[in-house]
Design a protein around this motif. Structure first.
Motif, PDB file in Angstrom:
ATOM      1  N   LYS A  29       0.823  -1.213   0.000  1.00 36.19           N
ATOM      2  CA  LYS A  29       0.000   0.000   0.000  1.00 36.19           C
ATOM      3  C   LYS A  29       0.857   1.262   0.000  1.00 36.19           C
ATOM      4  O   LYS A  29       0.584   2.197  -0.742  1.00 36.19           O
ATOM      5  N   ASP A  30       1.868   1.315   0.851  1.00 34.89           N
ATOM      6  CA  ASP A  30       2.693   2.520   0.961  1.00 34.89           C
ATOM      7  C   ASP A  30       4.186   2.195   1.076  1.00 34.89           C
ATOM      8  O   ASP A  30       4.940   2.947   1.672  1.00 34.89           O
ATOM      9  N   TYR A  31       4.573   1.065   0.501  1.00 31.08           N
ATOM     10  CA  TYR A  31       5.978   0.672   0.548  1.00 31.08           C
ATOM     11  C   TYR A  31       6.389  -0.069  -0.720  1.00 31.08           C
ATOM     12  O   TYR A  31       5.560  -0.600  -1.441  1.00 31.08           O
ATOM     13  N   ALA A  32       7.700  -0.051  -0.963  1.00 27.49           N
ATOM     14  CA  ALA A  32       8.282  -0.825  -2.068  1.00 27.49           C
ATOM     15  C   ALA A  32       8.938  -2.054  -1.470  1.00 27.49           C
ATOM     16  O   ALA A  32       9.557  -1.981  -0.399  1.00 27.49           O
ATOM     17  N   VAL A  33       8.810  -3.167  -2.132  1.00 27.30           N
ATOM     18  CA  VAL A  33       9.483  -4.397  -1.738  1.00 27.30           C
ATOM     19  C   VAL A  33      10.702  -4.525  -2.641  1.00 27.30           C
ATOM     20  O   VAL A  33      10.588  -4.452  -3.866  1.00 27.30           O
ATOM     21  N   GLU A  39      18.832 -10.521   0.941  1.00 23.39           N
ATOM     22  CA  GLU A  39      17.602 -10.321   1.697  1.00 23.39           C
ATOM     23  C   GLU A  39      16.553  -9.548   0.901  1.00 23.39           C
ATOM     24  O   GLU A  39      16.842  -8.965  -0.130  1.00 23.39           O
ATOM     25  N   VAL A  40      15.352  -9.566   1.446  1.00 23.58           N
ATOM     26  CA  VAL A  40      14.236  -8.782   0.914  1.00 23.58           C
ATOM     27  C   VAL A  40      13.847  -7.788   2.007  1.00 23.58           C
ATOM     28  O   VAL A  40      13.748  -8.146   3.175  1.00 23.58           O
ATOM     29  N   LYS A  41      13.640  -6.512   1.618  1.00 23.33           N
ATOM     30  CA  LYS A  41      13.263  -5.478   2.581  1.00 23.33           C
ATOM     31  C   LYS A  41      12.087  -4.678   2.054  1.00 23.33           C
ATOM     32  O   LYS A  41      11.867  -4.603   0.849  1.00 23.33           O
ATOM     33  N   HIS A  42      11.365  -4.060   2.979  1.00 19.78           N
ATOM     34  CA  HIS A  42      10.291  -3.132   2.645  1.00 19.78           C
ATOM     35  C   HIS A  42      10.788  -1.720   2.937  1.00 19.78           C
ATOM     36  O   HIS A  42      11.309  -1.462   4.019  1.00 19.78           O
TER      37      HIS A  42
END
Length: 68
Positions: A29-33, A39-42
């Motif tokens: 909704k209000d973040y990029a993945v 790693e994976v971050k928001h």
């Protein structure tokens, strides 16, 4: 500034921390993945700055959208 899937992000966390690069793989909704090799971050969209942009005090620390 348009962030889309495949955009590259450059993260400067400050002294004593290595810089990192990520690639955007999706959105919430209000973040990029984004992910890198480890790693994976928001990242909150309102925290992502244009490449070269500085804070009010001139600090280069932050999350930046790399120019293509």
């Amino acid at each position: 500034m348009q962030i889309e899937i495949g955009s590259k992000l450059f993260c400067n966390w400050g002294a004593m921390f290595p810089t990192e690069e990520y690639e955007v793989i999706g959105f919430g909704k209000d973040y990029a993945v984004a992910q890198n090799d480890n790693e994976v971050k928001h990242f909150a969209l309102n925290n992502i700055k244009r490449e070269g942009e500085r804070s009010a005090n001139g600090s280069p620390i932050g999350i930046f959208l790399k120019n293509a």
